[in-house]
Design a protein around this motif. Structure first.
Motif, PDB file in Angstrom:
ATOM      1  N   UNK A  79      -8.799  10.995   0.724  1.00 31.48           N
ATOM      2  CA  UNK A  79      -9.308   9.670   1.106  1.00 31.48           C
ATOM      3  C   UNK A  79      -9.251   8.711  -0.071  1.00 31.48           C
ATOM      4  N   UNK A  80      -9.583   9.228  -1.263  1.00 28.44           N
ATOM      5  CA  UNK A  80      -9.598   8.368  -2.448  1.00 28.44           C
ATOM      6  C   UNK A  80      -8.211   7.862  -2.796  1.00 28.44           C
ATOM      7  N   UNK A  81      -7.222   8.749  -2.847  1.00 30.46           N
ATOM      8  CA  UNK A  81      -5.892   8.331  -3.285  1.00 30.46           C
ATOM      9  C   UNK A  81      -5.206   7.427  -2.269  1.00 30.46           C
ATOM     10  N   UNK A  82      -5.737   7.342  -1.053  1.00 34.33           N
ATOM     11  CA  UNK A  82      -5.180   6.454  -0.035  1.00 34.33           C
ATOM     12  C   UNK A  82      -6.030   5.200   0.172  1.00 34.33           C
TER      13      UNK A  82
ATOM     14  N   UNK B 276      -5.172  15.875 -12.985  1.00 37.33           N
ATOM     15  CA  UNK B 276      -5.519  16.454 -11.690  1.00 37.33           C
ATOM     16  C   UNK B 276      -4.551  15.939 -10.634  1.00 37.33           C
ATOM     17  N   UNK B 277      -4.042  16.852  -9.805  1.00 38.84           N
ATOM     18  CA  UNK B 277      -3.090  16.483  -8.763  1.00 38.84           C
ATOM     19  C   UNK B 277      -3.743  16.606  -7.389  1.00 38.84           C
ATOM     20  N   UNK B 278      -3.473  15.615  -6.534  1.00 36.10           N
ATOM     21  CA  UNK B 278      -3.872  15.676  -5.127  1.00 36.10           C
ATOM     22  C   UNK B 278      -2.594  15.826  -4.313  1.00 36.10           C
ATOM     23  N   UNK B 279      -2.445  16.963  -3.638  1.00 32.02           N
ATOM     24  CA  UNK B 279      -1.219  17.218  -2.869  1.00 32.02           C
ATOM     25  C   UNK B 279      -1.281  16.495  -1.531  1.00 32.02           C
ATOM     26  N   UNK B 280      -1.171  15.187  -1.576  1.00 31.30           N
ATOM     27  CA  UNK B 280      -1.225  14.382  -0.353  1.00 31.30           C
ATOM     28  C   UNK B 280       0.173  14.319   0.249  1.00 31.30           C
TER      29      UNK B 280
ATOM     30  N   UNK C  72      -6.705   0.428  -6.965  1.00 28.29           N
ATOM     31  CA  UNK C  72      -6.757  -0.747  -7.833  1.00 28.29           C
ATOM     32  C   UNK C  72      -7.574  -0.507  -9.096  1.00 28.29           C
ATOM     33  N   UNK C  73      -8.517   0.421  -9.038  1.00 29.48           N
ATOM     34  CA  UNK C  73      -9.449   0.621 -10.153  1.00 29.48           C
ATOM     35  C   UNK C  73      -9.076   1.786 -11.074  1.00 29.48           C
TER      36      UNK C  73
ATOM     37  N   UNK D 269       0.832  -1.197   0.000  1.00 28.28           N
ATOM     38  CA  UNK D 269       0.000   0.000   0.000  1.00 28.28           C
ATOM     39  C   UNK D 269       0.869   1.250   0.000  1.00 28.28           C
ATOM     40  N   UNK D 270       0.289   2.298  -0.562  1.00 31.43           N
ATOM     41  CA  UNK D 270       0.952   3.590  -0.574  1.00 31.43           C
ATOM     42  C   UNK D 270       0.858   4.209   0.809  1.00 31.43           C
ATOM     43  N   UNK D 271       1.992   4.662   1.340  1.00 34.93           N
ATOM     44  CA  UNK D 271       1.998   5.307   2.648  1.00 34.93           C
ATOM     45  C   UNK D 271       1.302   6.667   2.546  1.00 34.93           C
ATOM     46  N   UNK D 272       0.375   6.907   3.443  1.00 31.82           N
ATOM     47  CA  UNK D 272      -0.394   8.152   3.408  1.00 31.82           C
ATOM     48  C   UNK D 272       0.522   9.368   3.517  1.00 31.82           C
ATOM     49  N   UNK D 273       0.183  10.426   2.794  1.00 37.54           N
ATOM     50  CA  UNK D 273       0.906  11.694   2.814  1.00 37.54           C
ATOM     51  C   UNK D 273       2.385  11.532   2.464  1.00 37.54           C
ATOM     52  N   UNK D 274       2.667  10.686   1.486  1.00 36.82           N
ATOM     53  CA  UNK D 274       4.062  10.452   1.087  1.00 36.82           C
ATOM     54  C   UNK D 274       4.391  11.072  -0.262  1.00 36.82           C
TER      55      UNK D 274
END
Length: 299
Positions: free
Chosen positions: A115-118, A169-173, A124-125, A88-93
């Motif tokens: 929430x979506x990107x994490x 579109x970018x999500x600055x997580x 997976x989709x 899994x991708x580490x949140x806020x990384x």
């Protein structure tokens, strides 16, 4: 000294007249017949013995099936000494880029976007790329009674890297103000020969080290992947020794997708950027104004 030979006792005299001759074919036995031999001469004993043996075999087989059913499928199969529990991708990384034309790019607010990107199901989709850097956490568990030794873990590009992605579109997580746990391993996927190095001293991690997993033992390996420019697709390959034989496992992102990363385009805003610090979406003009004034957040 001469060893003396003991005198043998004289045999008792027998009277041929009193000793009855044995009938032809008859073997005389002295004393009582052993109980085991006597028991075996009875037909009922044979029946009882066969029943007991059958019950013992049935009970043993059932007990074995019971214990086998409690263990994971293939727990003792050669070449399956380690199992991938989670990746899994580490949140806020790091920022996440959803390419132009991909579905589910419209979010109601920044919390929904983060929430979506994490979310593993979302990852997976949907097609998405890390921007600049990302940390993946790989969880492995040992399955065999004998120790399994991981001798190498390396990134492998699935093909040539391409140019930086500039649309989407970018999500600055990303973490605000730094912090967080120390990352164990790092790799530049865009390097000529990508390899995993220790973040502590930048040395190739598996050159002088191994990871040993006993049965049921779990290890979590955080890996920070970076790209200074190009867009790359890649997987992880794990080399390990299981039952004395060398094996290789391939690890992919959720949904069986390859990992994806692209470089950070300097001075180029994306169509939409969900800003964590501003808690709202930013358009190219807002992004350009924020580049001049870090305290600026659009209304």
């Amino acid at each position: 000294m001469t060893r003396q030979r003991a005198e043998e006792p004289e045999e008792a005299a027998t009277d041929p007249a009193t000793e009855a001759p044995a009938p032809a074919g008859d073997v005389r036995r002295r004393g009582a017949l052993p109980w085991t031999v006597s028991l075996l001469k009875k037909p009922t004993a044979w029946v009882v013995g066969v029943v007991l043996v059958s019950l013992g075999a049935t009970f043993g087989s059932g007990l074995q099936n019971l214990f086998t059913g409690l263990l994971p499928e293939g727990w003792s199969d050669p070449g399956k000494g380690i199992q991938l529990v989670d990746v899994r991708r580490q949140a806020m990384s790091g920022p996440v880029l959803i390419p132009e034309g991909a579905s589910a790019t419209a979010f109601k607010n920044v919390d929904q976007a983060m929430s979506a990107v994490n979310d593993l199901d979302w990852q997976a989709k949907h097609e998405w790329y890390a921007v600049g850097n990302v940390t993946w956490e790989v969880t492995l568990v040992g399955r065999h009674s004998e120790d399994v030794v991981i001798t190498d873990l390396r990134p492998k590009r699935s093909g040539p890297c391409t140019s930086i992605l500039r649309q989407g579109t970018v999500v600055e997580d990303i973490r605000q103000g730094g912090g967080g746990d120390k990352i164990l391993l790092r790799t530049d996927v865009g390097a000529p020969v990508p390899a995993l190095t220790s973040e502590k001293d930048d040395s190739p991690y598996f050159t002088s080290r191994t990871v040993i997993l006993s049965k049921g033992e779990t290890v979590v390996i955080p890996i920070t992947a970076t790209s200074s420019g190009p867009t790359c697709r890649w997987v992880l390959e794990v080399d390990y020794v299981d039952h004395g034989k060398r094996e290789t496992m391939t690890i992919k992102a959720p949904g069986g997708r390859e990992f994806g990363i692209t470089g950070t385009p300097e001075g180029h805003p994306y169509a939409l950027t969900w800003s964590v610090s501003c808690a709202r979406v930013m358009r190219p003009e807002d992004w350009a104004a924020r580049k001049k004034d870090q305290d600026y957040c659009p209304r």
